[in-house]
Design a protein around this motif. Structure first.
Motif, mmCIF file in Angstrom:
data_model
loop_
_atom_site.group_PDB
_atom_site.id
_atom_site.type_symbol
_atom_site.label_atom_id
_atom_site.label_comp_id
_atom_site.label_asym_id
_atom_site.label_seq_id
_atom_site.Cartn_x
_atom_site.Cartn_y
_atom_site.Cartn_z
ATOM 1 N N GLU A 170 7.576 -40.114 77.465
ATOM 2 C CA GLU A 170 6.266 -40.406 76.907
ATOM 3 C C GLU A 170 5.505 -39.098 76.780
ATOM 4 O O GLU A 170 5.557 -38.232 77.661
ATOM 5 N N LEU A 172 2.584 -36.381 76.723
ATOM 6 C CA LEU A 172 1.335 -36.099 77.414
ATOM 7 C C LEU A 172 0.357 -35.356 76.517
ATOM 8 O O LEU A 172 -0.805 -35.733 76.404
ATOM 9 N N PHE A 173 0.823 -34.281 75.856
ATOM 10 C CA PHE A 173 -0.082 -33.514 74.990
ATOM 11 C C PHE A 173 0.724 -32.594 74.079
ATOM 12 O O PHE A 173 1.890 -32.284 74.337
ATOM 13 N N GLY A 283 5.916 -33.732 77.810
ATOM 14 C CA GLY A 283 5.929 -35.139 78.165
ATOM 15 C C GLY A 283 6.519 -35.396 79.535
ATOM 16 O O GLY A 283 6.921 -34.474 80.254
ATOM 17 N N ILE A 300 1.651 -40.678 86.991
ATOM 18 C CA ILE A 300 1.701 -40.675 85.524
ATOM 19 C C ILE A 300 0.321 -40.975 84.939
ATOM 20 O O ILE A 300 -0.126 -40.317 83.986
ATOM 21 N N ASP A 301 -0.378 -41.952 85.501
ATOM 22 C CA ASP A 301 -1.721 -42.285 85.011
ATOM 23 C C ASP A 301 -2.666 -41.096 85.167
ATOM 24 O O ASP A 301 -3.460 -40.786 84.262
ATOM 25 N N CYS A 302 -2.562 -40.416 86.290
ATOM 26 C CA CYS A 302 -3.403 -39.250 86.536
ATOM 27 C C CYS A 302 -3.043 -38.105 85.588
ATOM 28 O O CYS A 302 -3.914 -37.371 85.122
ATOM 29 N N HIS A 304 -1.965 -38.361 82.534
ATOM 30 C CA HIS A 304 -2.574 -38.636 81.230
ATOM 31 C C HIS A 304 -4.067 -38.296 81.241
ATOM 32 O O HIS A 304 -4.602 -37.807 80.235
ATOM 33 N N GLU A 305 -4.736 -38.507 82.352
ATOM 34 C CA GLU A 305 -6.154 -38.150 82.442
ATOM 35 C C GLU A 305 -6.340 -36.638 82.343
ATOM 36 O O GLU A 305 -7.204 -36.155 81.608
ATOM 37 N N ALA A 307 -4.401 -34.572 80.969
ATOM 38 C CA ALA A 307 -3.941 -34.094 79.659
ATOM 39 C C ALA A 307 -4.940 -34.355 78.537
ATOM 40 O O ALA A 307 -4.794 -33.806 77.441
ATOM 41 N N LYS A 308 -5.960 -35.169 78.775
ATOM 42 C CA LYS A 308 -6.892 -35.535 77.697
ATOM 43 C C LYS A 308 -7.533 -34.334 76.999
ATOM 44 O O LYS A 308 -7.661 -34.330 75.773
ATOM 45 N N ALA A 311 -5.711 -32.990 73.952
ATOM 46 C CA ALA A 311 -5.427 -33.880 72.820
ATOM 47 C C ALA A 311 -5.617 -33.164 71.497
ATOM 48 O O ALA A 311 -4.921 -33.415 70.526
#
Length: 321
Positions: A170, A172-173, A283, A300-302, A304-305, A307-308, A311
């Motif tokens: 998946e 990430l950025f 990823g 993983i959830d952290c 993604h945070e 990595a925002k 974007a």
């Protein structure tokens, strides 16, 4: 299904399977006996019982020790998965008892491991102080994932061939590459630079067999140029950046390494070169048929945070650093 499980239970015991794995890992029955705190005859008996139950030879014995046969390798490969699932089952139970505690194991190359991944770990630890993160720094991350030494890998997808059916990823950025120089380098004072202007400068580059070398070669060829002749070669991106910070060398680095690396903005300048589109992606890679532990999912959830902010490219902010 029940009858099938019963047949397996009669033929393969977990203890015998663990003994087989230890013998292969240690290279001899004597060393396996020492590791498992038992006797060598007990080890030999377990291996003999397992071979008799399955009807095949699992080990080749020789003067230099033992080695698994193709049958042995097949059983060990499944055995690794069995014990990993049991371990994760125990961790799931511990998480259900206390959802703020547990362990997660991550592998990453040093560029992302020493920057982005550490940033994720820091944020996760502040939220869940009882979570323990194990970080393995390695350039070749596929084997440690496939051998279930880690829960997940953070890297560029091309570093692990996702065409493999047992892997999934998946994003990430997006991660752009920039030409960098030390803040005291004369090129750091220029407002506009063509990549061709820098060809004869001293460059710190990765070796030809490194994945990063392919990326840099593509960037130069997109500009109609060949990769410069390096004045310094190393596989370690952090070492290249540290050399650039001294003021004499040039190199290339990704946006994420510069952003999350910690402190580079005080000694590194992104040069205003117009590079062709070179956005790669970073990823998370996991095993497709492996259930992630709840703590791994928290990581993983952290991630993604964290990595925002990546974007969208933020080249201007990097240049002003």
């Amino acid at each position: 299904m029940g009858n099938g499980i019963q047949r397996i239970e009669r033929r393969v015991k977990l203890q015998d399977l663990r003994v087989l794995m230890s013998v292969v890992e240690r290279g001899s029955m004597a060393k396996a006996a020492e590791s498992l705190a038992t006797s060598q005859p007990a080890i030999s008996r377990s291996i003999g019982d397992l071979e008799f139950s399955l009807g095949v030879r699992l080990l080749d014995r020789g003067p230099r020790g033992v080695a698994p046969t193709p049958y042995g390798r097949a059983l060990i490969r499944r055995g690794i998965a069995i014990f990993d699932e049991l371990k994760q089952g125990v961790q799931d139970i511990e998480f259900l008892a206390d959802p703020t505690a547990g362990e997660v194991r991550i592998a990453a190359p040093i560029g992302w491991g020493a920057g982005f991944v550490l940033t994720v770990i820091d944020r996760l630890a502040r939220r869940y102080p009882r979570v323990v993160c194990h970080l393995m720094i390695c350039d070749t991350t596929a084997p440690v994932l496939e051998q279930r030494q880690v829960d997940l890998v953070v890297t560029r997808p091309f570093a692990i061939p996702l065409a493999e059916d047992h892997l999934q990823g998946e994003v990430l950025f997006a991660d752009s590459l920039f030409v960098i120089a030390g803040i005291k380098n004369p090129w750091a004072r220029r407002r506009r630079i063509k990549l061709a202007d820098l060809i004869n400068e001293p460059w710190a580059l990765p070796p030809p067999d490194d994945d990063a070398h392919i990326l840099l070669t593509d960037v130069f060829r997109a500009a109609g140029l060949e990769l410069p002749r390096p004045a310094m070669v190393t596989t370690t991106g952090v070492a290249r950046i540290a050399l650039v910070a001294k003021g004499h060398f040039l190199s290339m680095a990704s946006e994420s390494v510069l952003r999350f690396g910690g402190g580079w903005e005080r000694s590194i300048k992104v040069l205003p070169t117009d590079l062709a589109a070179n956005d790669g992606v970073v990823g998370i890679i996991t095993l497709k048929n492996r259930t992630l532990t709840p703590v791994a999912q928290l990581f993983i959830d952290c991630a993604h945070e964290v990595a925002k902010p990546m974007a969208k490219p933020r080249r201007q902010q990097l240049r002003k650093a």
